[in-house]
Design a protein around this motif. Structure first.
Motif, PDB file in Angstrom:
ATOM      1  N   LEU A  60      -5.154  24.390  10.222  1.00 31.98           N
ATOM      2  CA  LEU A  60      -6.108  23.595  11.003  1.00 31.98           C
ATOM      3  C   LEU A  60      -5.431  22.550  11.880  1.00 31.98           C
ATOM      4  N   GLN A  61      -4.185  22.205  11.550  1.00 34.64           N
ATOM      5  CA  GLN A  61      -3.416  21.266  12.371  1.00 34.64           C
ATOM      6  C   GLN A  61      -4.253  20.032  12.751  1.00 34.64           C
ATOM      7  N   PRO A  62      -4.651  19.238  11.778  1.00 36.69           N
ATOM      8  CA  PRO A  62      -5.574  18.142  12.055  1.00 36.69           C
ATOM      9  C   PRO A  62      -4.942  16.944  12.766  1.00 36.69           C
ATOM     10  N   TRP A  63      -3.625  16.940  12.917  1.00 36.43           N
ATOM     11  CA  TRP A  63      -2.937  15.794  13.517  1.00 36.43           C
ATOM     12  C   TRP A  63      -3.103  15.724  15.035  1.00 36.43           C
ATOM     13  N   ARG A  64      -3.092  14.500  15.533  1.00 35.55           N
ATOM     14  CA  ARG A  64      -2.998  14.233  16.977  1.00 35.55           C
ATOM     15  C   ARG A  64      -2.041  13.062  17.141  1.00 35.55           C
ATOM     16  N   PHE A  65      -1.335  13.034  18.266  1.00 37.65           N
ATOM     17  CA  PHE A  65      -0.359  11.984  18.544  1.00 37.65           C
ATOM     18  C   PHE A  65      -0.715  11.325  19.875  1.00 37.65           C
ATOM     19  N   ILE A  66      -1.033  10.050  19.840  1.00 42.66           N
ATOM     20  CA  ILE A  66      -1.337   9.302  21.064  1.00 42.66           C
ATOM     21  C   ILE A  66      -0.100   8.484  21.399  1.00 42.66           C
ATOM     22  N   VAL A  67       0.496   8.767  22.549  1.00 50.78           N
ATOM     23  CA  VAL A  67       1.816   8.231  22.898  1.00 50.78           C
ATOM     24  C   VAL A  67       1.701   7.115  23.933  1.00 50.78           C
ATOM     25  N   ALA A  68       2.448   6.052  23.716  1.00 50.63           N
ATOM     26  CA  ALA A  68       2.551   4.957  24.692  1.00 50.63           C
ATOM     27  C   ALA A  68       4.013   4.806  25.097  1.00 50.63           C
ATOM     28  N   ARG A  69       4.282   5.028  26.406  1.00 47.54           N
ATOM     29  CA  ARG A  69       5.654   4.888  26.916  1.00 47.54           C
ATOM     30  C   ARG A  69       5.750   3.840  28.013  1.00 47.54           C
ATOM     31  N   THR A  70       4.705   3.708  28.801  1.00 47.36           N
ATOM     32  CA  THR A  70       4.747   2.742  29.895  1.00 47.36           C
ATOM     33  C   THR A  70       4.542   1.326  29.337  1.00 47.36           C
ATOM     34  N   GLU A  71       4.976   0.341  30.094  1.00 41.98           N
ATOM     35  CA  GLU A  71       4.802  -1.042  29.667  1.00 41.98           C
ATOM     36  C   GLU A  71       3.326  -1.370  29.460  1.00 41.98           C
ATOM     37  N   GLU A  72       2.491  -0.860  30.353  1.00 43.16           N
ATOM     38  CA  GLU A  72       1.061  -1.113  30.252  1.00 43.16           C
ATOM     39  C   GLU A  72       0.477  -0.533  28.963  1.00 43.16           C
ATOM     40  N   ASN A  73       0.822   0.714  28.659  1.00 45.47           N
ATOM     41  CA  ASN A  73       0.280   1.349  27.458  1.00 45.47           C
ATOM     42  C   ASN A  73       0.832   0.735  26.178  1.00 45.47           C
ATOM     43  N   ARG A  74       2.121   0.370  26.193  1.00 42.89           N
ATOM     44  CA  ARG A  74       2.696  -0.250  25.003  1.00 42.89           C
ATOM     45  C   ARG A  74       2.056  -1.615  24.728  1.00 42.89           C
ATOM     46  N   GLU A  75       1.741  -2.330  25.787  1.00 43.85           N
ATOM     47  CA  GLU A  75       1.059  -3.619  25.628  1.00 43.85           C
ATOM     48  C   GLU A  75      -0.350  -3.409  25.066  1.00 43.85           C
ATOM     49  N   LYS A  76      -1.002  -2.347  25.510  1.00 45.02           N
ATOM     50  CA  LYS A  76      -2.335  -2.021  24.993  1.00 45.02           C
ATOM     51  C   LYS A  76      -2.264  -1.707  23.492  1.00 45.02           C
ATOM     52  N   PHE A  77      -1.246  -0.971  23.089  1.00 42.18           N
ATOM     53  CA  PHE A  77      -1.081  -0.646  21.668  1.00 42.18           C
ATOM     54  C   PHE A  77      -0.804  -1.900  20.850  1.00 42.18           C
ATOM     55  N   GLN A  78      -0.071  -2.855  21.424  1.00 47.56           N
ATOM     56  CA  GLN A  78       0.247  -4.078  20.692  1.00 47.56           C
ATOM     57  C   GLN A  78      -1.010  -4.881  20.347  1.00 47.56           C
ATOM     58  N   SER A  79      -2.102  -4.623  21.049  1.00 47.45           N
ATOM     59  CA  SER A  79      -3.346  -5.361  20.785  1.00 47.45           C
ATOM     60  C   SER A  79      -3.913  -5.061  19.408  1.00 47.45           C
ATOM     61  N   PHE A  80      -3.489  -3.947  18.791  1.00 47.03           N
ATOM     62  CA  PHE A  80      -3.975  -3.656  17.439  1.00 47.03           C
ATOM     63  C   PHE A  80      -2.849  -3.650  16.394  1.00 47.03           C
ATOM     64  N   VAL A  81      -1.681  -4.156  16.775  1.00 49.54           N
ATOM     65  CA  VAL A  81      -0.571  -4.289  15.817  1.00 49.54           C
ATOM     66  C   VAL A  81      -0.652  -5.661  15.156  1.00 49.54           C
ATOM     67  N   MET A  82      -0.529  -5.710  13.850  1.00 49.30           N
ATOM     68  CA  MET A  82      -0.564  -6.988  13.138  1.00 49.30           C
ATOM     69  C   MET A  82       0.644  -7.837  13.512  1.00 49.30           C
ATOM     70  N   GLU A  83       0.462  -9.136  13.444  1.00 47.49           N
ATOM     71  CA  GLU A  83       1.449 -10.085  13.966  1.00 47.49           C
ATOM     72  C   GLU A  83       2.852  -9.856  13.410  1.00 47.49           C
ATOM     73  N   GLY A  84       2.962  -9.595  12.133  1.00 51.28           N
ATOM     74  CA  GLY A  84       4.283  -9.406  11.520  1.00 51.28           C
ATOM     75  C   GLY A  84       5.061  -8.259  12.112  1.00 51.28           C
ATOM     76  N   ASN A  85       4.373  -7.236  12.567  1.00 53.34           N
ATOM     77  CA  ASN A  85       5.046  -6.080  13.172  1.00 53.34           C
ATOM     78  C   ASN A  85       5.274  -6.245  14.671  1.00 53.34           C
ATOM     79  N   GLN A  86       4.532  -7.131  15.302  1.00 62.17           N
ATOM     80  CA  GLN A  86       4.702  -7.339  16.740  1.00 62.17           C
ATOM     81  C   GLN A  86       6.090  -7.882  17.066  1.00 62.17           C
TER      82      GLN A  86
END
Length: 202
Positions: A60-86
């Motif tokens: 069934l291959q239930p996995w999906r991978f959402i990739v962020a490579r650009t500065e804009e997308n990586r910044e968007k991903f950081q919006s849901f990263v907890m402070e300790g990991n940022q």
């Protein structure tokens, strides 16, 4: 036993395999310090290609991978990263959010998380073989990730993976420098049992 000559110096100092296993498995660990070196598209796609071949129930291959490579997308991903990991994940050139399909055509996929974990394992080992490092994070706001990335309700967020090339320890905040080394594992006999729970296999 895996020969120590096949292990990286930083691994040799912290890990002592008990039985024979390919050094690839022992050498792979999860640093937090990333260099500025970019990951080529060909390399990234090769890593995702390996993940594609992970086993799954009924294929069934239930996995999906959402990739962020650009500065804009990586910044968007950081919006849901907890402070300790940022503090360290901001420097990773690639971020990959792993999500799993928990329902299809009205039917529950009971192994969606298990199968997606297998895909993550394949991904991390292929990355290591290509000279990359990976660090998977559970410290994210999953509901916010679903909202920010428009993830459908029948998918579940599993983890965020930082991927890139290893940097120097000194680039990390002082409190993280002390932790920037391969962690050990409990012994095989503490995890593997014979016939019934708790009975030693070896």
């Amino acid at each position: 036993m895996t020969t120590l000559s096949g292990l990286k110096q930083e691994v040799k100092e912290n890990r002592k395999p008990e039985y024979d296993a390919d050094p690839l498995f022992v050498n792979r660990w999860s640093p937090r310090s990333f260099s500025d070196k970019k990951v080529s598209e060909e390399t990234l796609l090769g890593v995702l290609e390996a993940a594609r071949w992970a086993p799954s129930a009924m294929n069934l291959q239930p996995w999906r991978f959402i990739v962020a490579r650009t500065e804009e997308n990586r910044e968007k991903f950081q919006s849901f990263v907890m402070e300790g990991n940022q503090a360290w994940s901001k420097k990773a050139p690639v971020l990959i959010l792993l999500v799993s399909e928990k329902e299809r055509d009205g039917n529950e996929i009971g192994t969606h998380a298990f199968d997606t974990g297998a895909a993550w394992g394949f991904l991390s080992l292929q990355a290591a073989q290509k000279g990359l490092i990976t660090h998977a994070m559970g410290g994210i706001y999953k509901d916010k990730a679903k909202e920010v990335l428009d993830i459908p309700d029948h998918f579940e967020v599993q983890a965020l993976v930082a991927l890139g090339y290893q940097g120097v320890m000194e680039n990390l905040p002082e409190n993280l420098q002390e932790r920037e080394k391969p962690s050990d594992r409990r012994k095989v006999k503490e995890s593997a049992f014979e016939g019934t729970f708790g009975k030693e296999l070896v």
